[in-house]
Each structure stands twice: as C-alpha cells, then as structure tokens.
Write an enzyme that holds these catalytic residues in place. Sequence first.
Site, short mmCIF file in Angstrom:
data_model
loop_
_atom_site.label_atom_id
_atom_site.label_comp_id
_atom_site.label_asym_id
_atom_site.label_seq_id
_atom_site.Cartn_x
_atom_site.Cartn_y
_atom_site.Cartn_z
N ASP A 140 49.44 66.04 53.66
CA ASP A 140 48.89 67.23 54.57
C ASP A 140 49.76 67.88 55.17
OD1 ASP A 140 47.96 68.79 52.84
OD2 ASP A 140 45.89 68.45 53.20
N ASP A 448 33.64 64.11 47.82
CA ASP A 448 33.89 63.69 46.98
C ASP A 448 32.48 63.47 46.48
OD1 ASP A 448 33.59 61.99 49.23
OD2 ASP A 448 35.27 61.74 49.63
#
Length: 735
Positions: A140, A448
Amino acid sequence: MGENDYLPLFETRVAKGRLLYWLYALSMLIGIALICVYRVKHFPPNEQLKTWAWTGLFMAELWYISYWLVTQLVRFNPVYRSTFKDRLSHRYEEVLPGIDIFVCTADAELEPPVMVINTVLSLMAYDYPPEKLNVYLSDDGGSELMFYALLEATRFSKLWLPFCRKFNIEPRAPSVYFSSIVKTHDIDVSLAKERQYIKVKQYEEMNERINENMNLGRIPDELRKQHKGFREWESNASRSNHQTILQILIDGRDPNAVDTEGKPLPTLVYLAREKRPGYHHNFKAGAMNALIRVSSRISNSPIILNVDCDQYSNNSESVRDALCFFMDDEQSHNIAYIQYPQYFDNITKNDLYGNYFRVVNEVELPGIDANGGPLYIGSGCFHRRDILCGKIYERESMINWKKGNGIRVKESANLLEETGKILAGCSYEENSPWGKEMGLKYGCPVEDVITGFSIKCRGWRSICFNPKKRGFLGVAPTTLLQSLIQHTRWSGGQFQIFLSKYCPFIYGYGKIPLKLQISYIIYNLWAANCVATLFYVVIPSFCLLKGIILFPQLSSPWVLPFTYVFTVKYAYSLYEFLWFEGTLKGWYNDQRMWLYKRMTSYLYGFFGTIMRSLGFAKLNFVITSKIADYDVSRRFEQEIMEFGADSSMFIIIIATIGLFNLFTFIWISERVIINRQSVDLDSYALQIILNGLLVIINIPVFQGLFLRKDKGCIPSSVTIESLILAATVCLLALY
Ligand SMILES: *[C@@H]1O[C@H](CO)[C@@H](O)[C@H](O)[C@H]1NC(C)=O
Ligand SMILES: *[C@@H]1O[C@H](CO)[C@@H](O)[C@H](O)[C@H]1NC(C)=O
C-alpha cells in the site's frame, strides 16, 4: 484397514482440572456477593463527598464483578486442537489444494523491505508442493524500493528453497535462521559449508544492496533496466496517487520458473492497488479485498492465508496443519477459518510491555473456540475463499477435495497482469457488494474482527489452533508509547463494534449462541474498563488524604470478603500466568501494563470512539513502527521502560497518577511512623494497602521520573507538569 474406516484429521481435547476451577469460581462468587451486601448495608446516606465516593466505588466494583463474570464464560471449557498430518498426506497428497498467501505491507520506511522479504521467503518455503503455493505481496506504500526488494527475493528464493528442503531447516525466514545458528554447533559439514556460502555470499550481499538503495531513497537507472516492472512507476507516481501496479515476478506455471535443483517455484506476485486522491482506500481491508479479486484471476486457490508483513512463518508445516481442519470428512463442513494466536519474536524474558498476551492466547481463545470459534484477528489466519467472499452456510457446503481444486488459467502472465489491474482499480468497488457483503468489511479500525463475526453470523464456525511450535512470529512494540497506541486502536475499534449495528447482541441475536455473543463482548468492552479503573486508582487515595473511610475496618468480619476476593483473584491470575511458562516478574509487568492500558489507551479508545460516533472526529489509522534505533533496542532488551522523548498525554496521565499515589503514601507514612499521630489504622488499613500497592506497581515510573538519566526516561517537561498536577490534587484534598 479398509477404505471406509474413518480416521479424523484432527482431534479436540477438553481441558482438565475444571472441577477445581469451579470451586474457585464459586468461592469468588460468594465473596463478591458479600462485598455487595457490605456496600449496600453500610451505605452512608447524607455525607456529601463520602456518599459520592462510596457510590462511585460501588459502581466500579459492580463493573468489575460483571466483567469478571463474563470472562468466566470463556474459561468455562477451553478446548485444545491437534492434527494428524500423516493421515492428511496419506489420503490427499496427490490432490492437495492450492493456497493463496496474502502479505500486506503499507510503508517501506516503517516496515523495512528486508523484514518483508524475510516473511515472504519463509512463506514460500512452506513444506508444501511449491506449484500449489501462490504468494501475493500487497504494497500500500506503492514503493519501488519494496518492489526491488521482492525482485531480489525472487532470485534468492532459487537458492533458499532447495537449501531448506535439503537440510530440512527451521525456521525458514533467512535472517531468523542465520541468527539462530550462531548459538548451535553442528556436525554436518556439508550443511555448514553450504550455509556459509548462502549466508555470506548471497544473503548478506543482497541485504546490503537493498539497504544501499533504501539509503539512496530511489532505484538507480541501471537497476531499473533489469526488470520491466519498474516502468510501471511513472515519473509523477506518489504514495497516494498512482495507477495499479501488478507484476507476476514468478509465474508458477512457467516451466522455466525453477530453482537451482530444477524444482518448480511458488508463484510470486507484487500488487500496489490504484490510489487516487478523492478515493477512500479503506486501509488494510481495502488491500485485502483487492488481493482477493486479483488472486481469483491468477490462481484462485480455495484456501487463503493472510499474514502481516512482520509475521514470518516459524513452522513450515502450518499449511498442512490448517488443511487437516478444512479437509476432514466429518467435522469440516462448517469451518470457515483457522486462526493462529498472535505471538512475537521480540519478547524479552519478563516481557516488560505485556506483549505476550499469555492468558488471552492460552486460555481465552481456546475458551472462545469452545463457544463457537475465535475472533479473526487479521493475521495468521487461513480462510476458505468462498466463505470469505460471502457464502452462507448450508449443510452440503463441503468442498469435494478429491476432485482437485483451483483452476489453472491458460492466459499468459502479461495478459493476466493487464486484466488483473482493473480489479485493483479505485473505482472498481463503487456500487458493488465489496466491503459490505463480500470480502472484508469497511469502516472500522478492527475490520477483521467484524468480518470474522459476520462470517459466524452466516452460520459458520472457526477454529483456534495453537501448536507449541508457533505458526507465526511478529515484531512486538518496543516502547511504552507504541504499545499503548496500539491498544488505543484495538480497544477503540472493539468498542466501536459495540456501538455499531454489529453489536454482538443485536447483529448476532438469533444467529449465534448467546455464549459466543458474550465472548465477543469481553473484547468489545475492553475500553469501557477505563472509568472504573481510573476511579479505583484515584478516589481511595484521595479519600485517604481527606480522612474518609471507604473500606471495612480490619477488626470487622466484613474485611474478609474484600481480602479474600482480592488475594484469591490475584493468586489465581498469577497461577494462570506461571502455568503458561511466565515468570513472577513478568506477571508483575503484565499487571502494570493492564493498569496503564486501562488508564490511558482505553480512556482514549473509549471517549475517542464516542466522539467519533457523535460525528466529531474521523477514523485514522496508525502503523506501528517495526524499527527501533540502537539505544531503544538496548533498553528494550534490558527491560528498562522506554517513555519516549516527546511529551505525551499518555505519559502525563500515568506519571501524575503515580505521583499522586506516591505523595499520599509519603504523607500517610509520615503520620503513622514518624509523627506517631493517632491515625486510625484499623479503619484505614485497606485503603493504605491499596495505596501502597499502587506505589509498588509504579516503581518504574518513579525511576523514569527521578533516578534515570538515559534518553528513554521521562522528559523534564512531563516531570514538571505531572509534579504540579499531582501536588494540586493533593492540596485540593488536604485543604
Ligand atoms: C520457532 O522455531 C524454532 C525452530 O524450529 C523453534 O526452536 C522455536 O521454539 C520456535 N519458536 C516459538 C516461539 O515457537
Ligand atoms: C527484536 O529483537 C532482536 C533480538 O532481540 C533485535 O535484534 C531487534 O533489533 C529487535 N527489533 C526491534 C524492532 O527492536
């Protein structure tokens, strides 16, 4: 033995010695009940401050009691799993499924490329047919330095993989392996010779090249010419504004992609998804979803493993272990993911910052496993692809493994790169179910956990697998502040779940068992502990200065439930800690860290999240640094607390409360010992003991304030501020 004799691929053991545990819990319950009776019976109705303090203390106690009761639910019946990999191999060796491994990195400065490729290499070296492994690195940071490092890793893997196979070495992260052999003498001459060559001539030189370019900050032109991939970085590409970069560095289908022994290599892919200003990229969840889509185009394996870039594999058999849970004929039909607990490599003996999470990993997660399956914590987790992509549980959802799985795409790597790019574009997810019903969920710092939770709400379960030889080891925070900041994010994110529509009691209602809903609440409400704790560490001492009695007299029988509950609770916690190979000092450190987390991280997590849900602040995401300078590392290894050079609100809170308790302690000791004034010891005993314990637990803070001179001590500006604050509170109480 006949074809049809069923032998399980994994087994589940229930913890022993539960009866003793229940006796302990029962006796605690009685003690707790008596404390409540005392608080109600002796309630001081019209005494202003005392009434308030008493009420507050009682509320804090009620909070702790409820929280304790809830945590009993995950100690009810912990289960432990073990696998039979030989049976797996016997039954399925020829048709083992493909595995897609996702490694996420976000910043080449904070997460050094050498560390990242160590992780990548350890995953490529799994004891598993290489043609069935596909490793994807999502960067990223979009850094060509990271790409370059991965390119170097590609070359190095051709030597490294055969070496691992030949000598069956462990662990398979090169840097960890090389630094571990310094301590051992081996007899195998050919191993020693080959290792020396790989280490000095290949590995160390590679690291030097990578670090040279890191220091340079860019890739020199002559290197850029070596791979077409560098052309993807346009001259004006930046971290937050660049096209999708997708490069298949090793194409596992290519017959020329072989190691030095002619064996196939795992597929290796570099992906930096498109970033454009004005498009929200949704942090790691966004990266994961891009990986899910891109990999579906390239390898589309039925099993996905996801690891953080610092979590190297310490156990080359983890893939086979995980498959035992997915491929069992009778028990696997509803299993969605296998979560390995998070462990760290960088833990010192007494674990100053409580990073080990001994009790969470060894007691609570196995307990939640029994209640329906552990949380998905974002790293070290094997998923079934179809379920991660949103499949709803139905009875016949077993995959037919015997059929052989994973499509083999015929297209060339170039074509795959071009078509795969679209899937990682900024606008691809607009008006799509990604981030909502498909893939990882968006909009929460602990996306998550929500993702794992919603998988369970669709009817699946998960498994906690915790072999003695840990599956994955990461880099732990090495300063107090880093540790506290990490917990601010975790506890705040967890609390946000509680306030959102995903609150386990609401979203999970009717979908998952109540005991699993409550298990989630334990973590969702971590942050909410801050209020009760702050009350308990300040008010009793404050009242001591003011001469207000808050606990029963030493001579009264009511003192018994208080001392019983307190001592037995801590004795049990110590026992739990030592049982899992902790040290006494480690326990003391752990208690301190829980206290500090509750006083600062949780406070920020709690109120920050409330502010955010009222619309006052936006979501932000801090990457914890994985590098530490030499001084900091040394103090970390010597277990000297690192307070950090800058003034921070966290440290001010900790220092102020520590000092306030110290002043109170000095004041009362002076009156008791030196002045021999008539302090009513009988009435104040418990308050004085509590105050004394708070002084003892804060010893490292006092050292940092007054005794130490190194760079990691508390900065003088913080010292002055907290001295003034603490003195003010004392004076306020006394006059
Ligand atoms: C990591 O792997 C090594 C080598 O197999 C082993 O000796 C060590 O105990 C493992 N570490 C942990 C924490 O399990
Ligand atoms: C982790 O520990 C190792 C060995 O103790 C040390 O060399 C390394 O610098 C540590 N990493 C950090 C980030 O402190």
